[in-house]
Scaffold this motif. Sequence first.
Motif, PDB file in Angstrom:
ATOM      1  N   THR A  59      62.751  64.205 -36.585  1.00 18.92           N
ATOM      2  CA  THR A  59      62.501  63.672 -37.922  1.00 18.92           C
ATOM      3  C   THR A  59      63.571  64.256 -38.821  1.00 18.92           C
ATOM      4  O   THR A  59      64.268  65.208 -38.452  1.00 18.92           O
ATOM      5  CB  THR A  59      61.118  64.088 -38.462  1.00 18.92           C
ATOM      6  OG1 THR A  59      61.095  65.497 -38.605  1.00 18.92           O
ATOM      7  CG2 THR A  59      59.997  63.620 -37.569  1.00 18.92           C
ATOM      8  N   ASN A  68      53.517  59.889 -29.488  1.00 21.78           N
ATOM      9  CA  ASN A  68      52.730  61.132 -29.443  1.00 21.78           C
ATOM     10  C   ASN A  68      53.125  62.067 -30.571  1.00 21.78           C
ATOM     11  O   ASN A  68      52.279  62.712 -31.177  1.00 21.78           O
ATOM     12  CB  ASN A  68      52.902  61.837 -28.094  1.00 21.78           C
ATOM     13  CG  ASN A  68      52.167  61.112 -26.991  1.00 21.78           C
ATOM     14  OD1 ASN A  68      51.222  60.366 -27.246  1.00 21.78           O
ATOM     15  ND2 ASN A  68      52.613  61.307 -25.763  1.00 21.78           N
ATOM     16  N   ARG A  69      54.407  62.136 -30.833  1.00 22.75           N
ATOM     17  CA  ARG A  69      54.895  63.009 -31.915  1.00 22.75           C
ATOM     18  C   ARG A  69      54.364  62.522 -33.260  1.00 22.75           C
ATOM     19  O   ARG A  69      53.972  63.321 -34.102  1.00 22.75           O
ATOM     20  CB  ARG A  69      56.419  62.998 -31.897  1.00 22.75           C
ATOM     21  CG  ARG A  69      57.012  63.909 -32.883  1.00 22.75           C
ATOM     22  CD  ARG A  69      57.981  64.855 -32.212  1.00 22.75           C
ATOM     23  NE  ARG A  69      58.816  65.410 -33.238  1.00 22.75           N
ATOM     24  CZ  ARG A  69      58.505  66.517 -33.900  1.00 22.75           C
ATOM     25  NH1 ARG A  69      57.435  67.176 -33.599  1.00 22.75           N
ATOM     26  NH2 ARG A  69      59.272  66.960 -34.850  1.00 22.75           N
ATOM     27  N   ASP A 108      62.805  67.758 -39.163  1.00 26.97           N
ATOM     28  CA  ASP A 108      63.170  68.561 -38.002  1.00 26.97           C
ATOM     29  C   ASP A 108      64.625  69.000 -38.088  1.00 26.97           C
ATOM     30  O   ASP A 108      64.972  70.127 -37.775  1.00 26.97           O
ATOM     31  CB  ASP A 108      62.990  67.776 -36.698  1.00 26.97           C
ATOM     32  CG  ASP A 108      61.549  67.571 -36.327  1.00 26.97           C
ATOM     33  OD1 ASP A 108      60.703  68.377 -36.734  1.00 26.97           O
ATOM     34  OD2 ASP A 108      61.265  66.589 -35.623  1.00 26.97           O
ATOM     35  N   VAL A 168      59.177  59.417 -37.983  1.00 27.44           N
ATOM     36  CA  VAL A 168      59.345  60.100 -36.699  1.00 27.44           C
ATOM     37  C   VAL A 168      60.346  59.262 -35.913  1.00 27.44           C
ATOM     38  O   VAL A 168      60.070  58.126 -35.529  1.00 27.44           O
ATOM     39  CB  VAL A 168      58.009  60.235 -35.950  1.00 27.44           C
ATOM     40  CG1 VAL A 168      58.215  60.964 -34.628  1.00 27.44           C
ATOM     41  CG2 VAL A 168      56.985  60.968 -36.814  1.00 27.44           C
ATOM     42  N   GLN A 219      50.870  63.590 -33.686  1.00 26.39           N
ATOM     43  CA  GLN A 219      50.796  65.004 -34.065  1.00 26.39           C
ATOM     44  C   GLN A 219      51.024  65.170 -35.566  1.00 26.39           C
ATOM     45  O   GLN A 219      50.337  65.953 -36.217  1.00 26.39           O
ATOM     46  CB  GLN A 219      51.830  65.826 -33.291  1.00 26.39           C
ATOM     47  CG  GLN A 219      51.525  65.969 -31.824  1.00 26.39           C
ATOM     48  CD  GLN A 219      52.653  66.670 -31.080  1.00 26.39           C
ATOM     49  OE1 GLN A 219      53.783  66.756 -31.549  1.00 26.39           O
ATOM     50  NE2 GLN A 219      52.339  67.156 -29.890  1.00 26.39           N
ATOM     51  N   GLY A 223      63.481  61.503 -31.298  1.00 25.26           N
ATOM     52  CA  GLY A 223      62.704  62.739 -31.207  1.00 25.26           C
ATOM     53  C   GLY A 223      62.835  63.661 -32.393  1.00 25.26           C
ATOM     54  O   GLY A 223      62.133  64.651 -32.482  1.00 25.26           O
TER      55      GLY A 223
END
Length: 151
Positions: A113, A2-3, A116, A107, A6, A111
């Motif tokens: 990256t 899902n990430r 991130d 990704v 996105q 959870g």
Amino acid sequence: MNRARQVQANLESKFPSFLKPMLPSHVTGGFWLSFPKHFTDLHLPNHDDTVILVDETEQQYQAKYLVNKNGLSGGWRGAFSMAHKLLEGDVLVFQLVQPCKFKVYIVRANGLTEIDGAIGLFTSDAFVKPMDAGEFGSLFHFMIPSSASSS
């Protein structure tokens, strides 16, 4: 996954993209990475060629695109996969930004990256006033039980 969707949804739509979840054969045992056939038919040459993979830091890696395999061979695992310590469960977002040139977004299965992690450094929680030696000493003294500090 899902990430990764996105991330893909936020990319500039004029450049085609696809998602590729990393399987064990992509990151440990194999030396090639298959691409979706519909993507290669529409966007990649109908002959073997060199593909450039550009990571989030703009570092470029060369890999061999094999038309009959619909994917990457030489340079995929030895250069890109190992350099980025890809693991099973990571998902890559490939965005074709020029003919035979992909921007690749990683990704992580955990959870986060790599971007991130960098962004996390700029959150307000990261801006903590450093302590000077005197403050550290008094904090340390406070943490020692009184029976230990009187000896």
